[in-house]
Design a protein around this motif. Structure first.
Motif, mmCIF file in Angstrom:
data_model
loop_
_atom_site.group_PDB
_atom_site.id
_atom_site.type_symbol
_atom_site.label_atom_id
_atom_site.label_comp_id
_atom_site.label_asym_id
_atom_site.label_seq_id
_atom_site.Cartn_x
_atom_site.Cartn_y
_atom_site.Cartn_z
ATOM 1 N N ASN A 3 0.883 -1.333 -0.085
ATOM 2 C CA ASN A 3 -0.278 0.042 0.067
ATOM 3 C C ASN A 3 0.867 1.148 0.162
ATOM 4 O O ASN A 3 1.714 1.809 1.421
ATOM 5 N N TRP A 4 0.937 1.681 -1.448
ATOM 6 C CA TRP A 4 2.169 2.514 -1.258
ATOM 7 C C TRP A 4 1.888 4.357 -0.544
ATOM 8 O O TRP A 4 2.549 4.937 -0.306
ATOM 9 N N ARG A 5 0.350 4.553 -0.216
ATOM 10 C CA ARG A 5 -0.123 5.261 -0.226
ATOM 11 C C ARG A 5 0.108 5.412 1.412
ATOM 12 O O ARG A 5 0.386 6.647 2.468
ATOM 13 N N ALA A 6 0.114 4.674 2.381
ATOM 14 C CA ALA A 6 0.818 4.279 3.287
ATOM 15 C C ALA A 6 1.651 4.643 4.120
ATOM 16 O O ALA A 6 2.180 5.122 4.183
ATOM 17 N N VAL A 7 2.485 3.994 2.431
ATOM 18 C CA VAL A 7 4.397 4.185 2.826
ATOM 19 C C VAL A 7 4.399 5.816 2.533
ATOM 20 O O VAL A 7 5.032 6.112 3.719
ATOM 21 N N VAL A 8 3.149 6.287 1.692
ATOM 22 C CA VAL A 8 4.420 7.847 1.622
ATOM 23 C C VAL A 8 4.120 8.258 2.755
ATOM 24 O O VAL A 8 4.591 9.216 2.950
ATOM 25 N N ILE A 9 2.674 7.888 3.046
ATOM 26 C CA ILE A 9 2.543 8.957 4.496
ATOM 27 C C ILE A 9 2.896 8.847 5.334
ATOM 28 O O ILE A 9 3.345 9.680 6.632
ATOM 29 N N GLY A 10 3.168 7.345 6.025
ATOM 30 C CA GLY A 10 4.548 7.898 6.559
ATOM 31 C C GLY A 10 5.870 7.713 6.888
ATOM 32 O O GLY A 10 6.420 8.302 7.737
ATOM 33 N N PHE A 11 6.170 8.263 5.267
ATOM 34 C CA PHE A 11 7.735 8.853 4.935
ATOM 35 C C PHE A 11 7.562 10.515 5.469
ATOM 36 O O PHE A 11 8.319 10.860 5.436
ATOM 37 N N LEU A 12 6.145 10.633 5.450
ATOM 38 C CA LEU A 12 6.278 12.120 5.268
ATOM 39 C C LEU A 12 5.751 12.800 6.751
ATOM 40 O O LEU A 12 6.388 13.686 7.297
ATOM 41 N N VAL A 13 5.185 11.594 7.640
ATOM 42 C CA VAL A 13 4.997 12.151 9.306
ATOM 43 C C VAL A 13 6.483 11.723 9.343
ATOM 44 O O VAL A 13 6.766 12.628 10.086
ATOM 45 N N LEU A 14 7.169 10.611 9.849
ATOM 46 C CA LEU A 14 8.591 10.718 9.943
ATOM 47 C C LEU A 14 9.282 11.418 9.604
ATOM 48 O O LEU A 14 10.613 12.002 10.116
ATOM 49 N N THR A 15 9.080 12.066 8.096
ATOM 50 C CA THR A 15 9.959 13.678 7.893
ATOM 51 C C THR A 15 9.861 14.694 8.633
ATOM 52 O O THR A 15 10.525 15.598 8.370
ATOM 53 N N VAL A 16 8.409 15.154 8.133
ATOM 54 C CA VAL A 16 8.085 16.288 9.048
ATOM 55 C C VAL A 16 8.740 16.632 10.839
ATOM 56 O O VAL A 16 9.188 16.610 11.208
ATOM 57 N N LEU A 17 8.592 15.326 11.729
ATOM 58 C CA LEU A 17 9.009 14.942 12.483
ATOM 59 C C LEU A 17 9.932 15.438 13.034
ATOM 60 O O LEU A 17 10.983 15.136 14.294
ATOM 61 N N SER A 18 11.259 14.386 11.769
ATOM 62 C CA SER A 18 12.649 14.484 11.162
ATOM 63 C C SER A 18 13.112 16.100 11.963
ATOM 64 O O SER A 18 14.241 15.780 12.127
ATOM 65 N N ILE A 19 12.298 16.696 10.888
ATOM 66 C CA ILE A 19 12.584 18.257 11.093
ATOM 67 C C ILE A 19 12.401 18.678 12.383
ATOM 68 O O ILE A 19 13.682 19.507 12.377
ATOM 69 N N PHE A 20 10.738 18.187 12.755
ATOM 70 C CA PHE A 20 10.945 19.020 14.694
ATOM 71 C C PHE A 20 12.261 18.585 14.924
ATOM 72 O O PHE A 20 12.294 18.918 15.689
ATOM 73 N N GLY A 21 12.197 16.921 15.257
ATOM 74 C CA GLY A 21 13.465 16.386 16.367
ATOM 75 C C GLY A 21 14.007 17.269 16.042
ATOM 76 O O GLY A 21 15.070 16.512 17.463
ATOM 77 N N ILE A 22 15.215 17.980 15.485
ATOM 78 C CA ILE A 22 15.553 18.497 15.333
ATOM 79 C C ILE A 22 15.775 19.315 16.924
ATOM 80 O O ILE A 22 17.371 20.725 16.933
ATOM 81 N N ALA A 23 15.044 20.664 15.967
ATOM 82 C CA ALA A 23 15.064 21.604 16.772
ATOM 83 C C ALA A 23 14.166 21.914 18.199
ATOM 84 O O ALA A 23 14.562 22.285 19.539
ATOM 85 N N VAL A 24 13.087 20.037 18.439
ATOM 86 C CA VAL A 24 12.804 20.246 19.859
ATOM 87 C C VAL A 24 13.579 18.726 20.552
ATOM 88 O O VAL A 24 13.722 18.354 20.368
ATOM 89 N N PRO A 25 14.606 18.954 21.931
ATOM 90 C CA PRO A 25 15.635 18.107 22.506
ATOM 91 C C PRO A 25 14.343 16.640 22.854
ATOM 92 O O PRO A 25 15.244 15.393 22.331
ATOM 93 N N GLY A 26 13.180 17.152 23.218
ATOM 94 C CA GLY A 26 12.295 15.641 23.358
ATOM 95 C C GLY A 26 12.230 15.154 22.576
ATOM 96 O O GLY A 26 11.994 13.775 22.672
#
Length: 124
Positions: A3-26
């Motif tokens: 299900n590529w839709r689920a993979v892409v949405i999971g990837f986008l969630v991972l990417t967005v949270l990774s960007i915020f993970g750099i700025a937010v230490p917790g």
């Protein structure tokens, strides 16, 4: 079947949270991987194996894209140094991209585990 839709949405969630993970230490990168893998597995369903597969794909895609972007970026920056700088930038970028892809495969394992849990909890 993937299900590529689920993979892409999971990837986008991972990417967005990774960007915020750099700025937010917790938050951190590991939390981003867990949540992205869980989302991919939950959306895809299919129990443990289906969820793990989709979480693994979402995590792997993230690492491969990050590695390619760094390689391209360092190659472009290297062009400022002329032909020699370009060659050094491309070589250094390639080595860094390979290292990032390798370490992202470790993160993909945690995405697969979270995806398995998400797939188990899904009603799909």
């Amino acid at each position: 079947m993937t299900n590529w839709r689920a993979v892409v949405i999971g990837f986008l969630v991972l990417t967005v949270l990774s960007i915020f993970g750099i700025a937010v230490p917790g938050l951190g990168q590991l939390t981003a991987g867990l949540i992205g893998g869980f989302v991919a597995g939950y959306l895809a369903g299919g129990g443990l194996t289906g969820g793990a597969w989709h979480g693994l794909l979402a995590g792997s895609l993230g690492g491969i894209v990050a590695g390619l972007l760094l390689w391209i970026g360092l190659t472009i920056v290297g062009t400022a140094g002329g032909p020699i700088g370009s060659a050094i930038g491309a070589t250094g970028g390639f080595v860094l991209a390979i290292a990032i892809v390798f370490f992202s495969m470790i993160v993909a394992i945690e995405c697969a585990l979270a995806g398995a849990i998400g797939g188990l909890l899904s009603e799909n």
